[in-house]
Write a protein that holds these residues in place. Structure first.
Motif, mmCIF file in Angstrom:
data_model
loop_
_atom_site.group_PDB
_atom_site.id
_atom_site.type_symbol
_atom_site.label_atom_id
_atom_site.label_comp_id
_atom_site.label_asym_id
_atom_site.label_seq_id
_atom_site.Cartn_x
_atom_site.Cartn_y
_atom_site.Cartn_z
ATOM 1 N N UNK A 207 0.812 -1.217 0.000
ATOM 2 C CA UNK A 207 0.000 0.000 0.000
ATOM 3 C C UNK A 207 0.845 1.267 0.000
ATOM 4 N N UNK A 208 2.142 1.138 0.314
ATOM 5 C CA UNK A 208 2.972 2.342 0.457
ATOM 6 C C UNK A 208 4.167 2.388 -0.494
ATOM 7 N N UNK A 209 4.297 1.437 -1.398
ATOM 8 C CA UNK A 209 5.506 1.409 -2.231
ATOM 9 C C UNK A 209 5.632 2.650 -3.113
ATOM 10 N N UNK A 210 4.524 3.297 -3.444
ATOM 11 C CA UNK A 210 4.578 4.461 -4.330
ATOM 12 C C UNK A 210 4.736 5.787 -3.588
ATOM 13 N N UNK A 211 4.702 5.735 -2.262
ATOM 14 C CA UNK A 211 4.808 6.966 -1.486
ATOM 15 C C UNK A 211 6.162 7.638 -1.745
ATOM 16 N N UNK A 212 6.160 8.943 -1.953
ATOM 17 C CA UNK A 212 7.362 9.755 -2.219
ATOM 18 C C UNK A 212 7.985 9.456 -3.590
ATOM 19 N N UNK A 213 7.308 8.689 -4.435
ATOM 20 C CA UNK A 213 7.925 8.252 -5.693
ATOM 21 C C UNK A 213 8.356 9.425 -6.565
ATOM 22 N N UNK A 214 7.616 10.513 -6.544
ATOM 23 C CA UNK A 214 7.918 11.653 -7.428
ATOM 24 C C UNK A 214 8.619 12.787 -6.698
ATOM 25 N N UNK A 315 20.809 7.111 -1.305
ATOM 26 C CA UNK A 315 20.155 7.836 -0.211
ATOM 27 C C UNK A 315 18.657 7.968 -0.465
ATOM 28 N N UNK A 316 18.295 8.394 -1.669
ATOM 29 C CA UNK A 316 16.886 8.560 -1.990
ATOM 30 C C UNK A 316 16.145 7.227 -1.876
ATOM 31 N N UNK A 317 16.751 6.169 -2.400
ATOM 32 C CA UNK A 317 16.107 4.862 -2.391
ATOM 33 C C UNK A 317 15.932 4.344 -0.952
ATOM 34 N N UNK A 318 16.993 4.423 -0.152
ATOM 35 C CA UNK A 318 16.935 3.974 1.243
ATOM 36 C C UNK A 318 15.927 4.779 2.044
ATOM 37 N N UNK A 319 15.991 6.099 1.952
ATOM 38 C CA UNK A 319 15.181 6.937 2.818
ATOM 39 C C UNK A 319 13.699 6.826 2.469
ATOM 40 N N UNK A 320 13.395 6.736 1.198
ATOM 41 C CA UNK A 320 11.985 6.590 0.823
ATOM 42 C C UNK A 320 11.413 5.278 1.354
ATOM 43 N N UNK A 321 12.172 4.200 1.241
ATOM 44 C CA UNK A 321 11.684 2.923 1.770
ATOM 45 C C UNK A 321 11.556 2.971 3.290
#
Length: 525
Positions: A207-214, A315-321
């Motif tokens: 449900x949250x994988x797309x959060x912060x995607x953009x 950093x972006x990938x880690x922090x978003x997850x």
């Protein structure tokens, strides 16, 4: 009239730690129910109530709006199992016997759940335990084995292993609500509701994988720290630049050809561990993951960044997850608070939100914890109790995870044993700071050279303005920070001209704390 009477009792009936007007006053309400919510590695900077620029956490914020937020809340040893042992016992690591993650908790020792159980509470723990021993002092327990899995988690339930389908944060909440539904309604309850998120490897729910995607999340000001004058920081292995592309960042092997990065432990089989995590998902969950991560992986393969841009990409990938995992915790907290509202228990239930420690979210170019530096040593602490705490309070008093056990015993009217080294926070929740409240915090981290990340053992003192740290052993290095002038802890002032008096005073106070807490050492080693 009922609420007015209760506030009079709460405000004036408790005259000292462990002494309760509820014990003798026939008009007093029953002991409060207690829910302690502990996340894993949840930094203050990932909670909007603490001013986070990264994420909105409306349900955690609701607790702060309706209770008290502690802005200067610390742990005594920033690592998972030791911090949990401190919370249970109200004693420092050297006293409760669990110094690092190799140690096994001695379940025969005194803990606050045991004391509440003896006082008539029904007690339960669900979720992460991580103490290498079966829980004692609990009528019911359903705990994750070790760190646990994000998907299809396996629980130990009174000695039996049970696997549940679904996402771990949802499952832990399901089990917590199940206890609340089926408990003995004639008793007050204690529930430790303990999440494994947002611990590494930061796997969000579908449900949250797309959060912060953009979004492009902001880099912290110390992201490119060069560690000048701080040899312990320079030698640590926890740089975002070294994260595993597979295990940490969810890149399949064909996206990059081979694994790079030490990830804090060069012997760890990152690709196999990631594949095992992925295979725990159902086909539906895999489909949601592949839909989100597939295009990102393909783009990485055809347009691989390098150098500084690769570090920023990681950093972006880690922090978003990481933040996506936090979002699941906040959503599930909303489920719990809604349940309390619907069943008329919100007013009479103490709800605490905390974490076993803080976490580096790119500060100093790092992930993980362990260090005595602010992002790691600080931890969230919010307490809501409508029957006993006025809403909207903020306290900047120095508090530590040692204080949780005596605080809950105090609220429950149970005597606080002298062996506990913390202090009840109850006066602070009433807006009163005792004259003898602590003016400094003592810290001690042990895990080296075994384990992960090569963080040297160290101890130190933190006051409202200064921090003095000693990395002992083969390194033998000291660090001094003026947190008022240097809140990011970049300039090591130890040995600098003009700081001799401050250093001497802090050293004396440090030795006094070590004597007070019984942690005296051979300081020549």
């Amino acid at each position: 009239m009922r609420r007015t009477l209760r506030w009079l009792i709460v405000g004036f009936g408790f005259l000292g730690t462990g002494c309760s007007a509820f014990d003798t006053n026939p008009y007093a309400p029953p002991p409060p129910n207690i829910i302690v919510i502990m996340a894993d590695d949840h930094a203050q900077r990932a909670i909007s109530a603490y001013g986070s620029p990264l994420i909105q956490t409306p349900n955690i914020d609701r607790l702060a709006d309706e209770g008290i937020l502690f802005s200067s809340s610390f742990v005594t040893n920033s690592i998972c199992a030791p911090s949990r042992a401190v919370l249970l016992t109200g004693q420092y690591s050297h006293r409760n016997g669990l110094r690092d993650n190799r140690d096994q908790f001695d379940g025969s020792q005194m803990t606050f759940p045991k004391l509440l159980q003896q006082a008539g509470y029904e007690t339960a723990v669900v979720g992460k335990w991580h103490l290498k021993d079966e829980p004692t002092g609990f009528d019911h327990w359903k705990i994750l084995i070790g760190q646990g899995h994000y998907y299809s988690p396996v629980f130990l339930e009174n000695g039996e292993q049970v696997e549940y389908p679904g996402y771990v944060t949802d499952v832990v909440t399901d089990l917590a609500l199940d206890f609340l539904e089926t408990r003995d309604h004639d008793k007050p309850f204690l529930l430790l509701y303990q999440h494994s998120a947002p611990h590494r490897n930061w796997m969000p729910s579908p449900q949250h994988v797309d959060l912060f995607a953009d979004q492009d999340l902001p880099l912290p000001p110390t992201f490119e720290d060069d560690y000048r004058g701080r040899p312990a920081a320079e030698s640590a292995d926890m740089r975002i630049d070294d994260l595993y592309l597979s295990f940490d960042l969810k890149l399949q092997a064909d996206a990059y050809g081979r694994e790079t990065g030490t990830g804090g432990n060069a012997e760890f089989d990152a690709e196999a561990s990631w594949q095992a995590s992925y295979e725990r998902m159902s086909e539906e969950e895999k489909a949601a993951w592949d839909e989100h991560y597939g295009p990102i992986n393909a783009d990485f393969k055809s347009n691989s960044p390098n150098g500084t841009q690769l570090t920023i990409w990681k950093y972006q990938r880690f922090l978003k997850d990481y933040l996506r995992c936090v979002a699941s915790i906040d959503d599930n907290l909303g489920r719990l608070l809604g349940w309390l509202d619907r069943h008329g228990l919100a007013d009479d239930t103490i709800v605490i939100y905390t974490s076993d420690q803080g976490f580096f979210l790119g500060e100093h170019g790092w992930y993980d914890k362990r260090f005595m530096y602010e992002p790691s040593m600080k931890t969230p602490l919010i307490i809501r109790y409508p029957a006993g705490i006025e809403p909207g309070r903020v306290s900047d008093a120095l508090v530590v995870n040692l204080d949780t056990a005596p605080t809950l015993l105090d609220f429950a009217g149970v005597a606080v044993p002298p062996v506990m080294q913390g202090k009840s926070l109850r006066p602070l929740t009433l807006g009163r700071t005792p004259a003898d409240w602590r003016q400094s915090v003592y810290y001690h981290y042990y895990e080296y050279p075994h384990g992960w990340h090569d963080v040297r053992p160290h101890y130190g003192i933190r006051t409202d303005r200064y921090k003095l740290i000693h990395f002992y052993g083969e390194l033998d290095a000291w660090e001094l920070y003026d947190l008022e002038k240097d809140p990011n802890e970049i300039e090591n002032l130890f040995g600098r001209e003009g700081y001799g008096t401050v250093t001497g005073e802090l050293t004396g106070r440090l030795r006094a704390l070590q004597r007070e807490y019984g942690d005296e050492m051979d300081h020549t080693k």
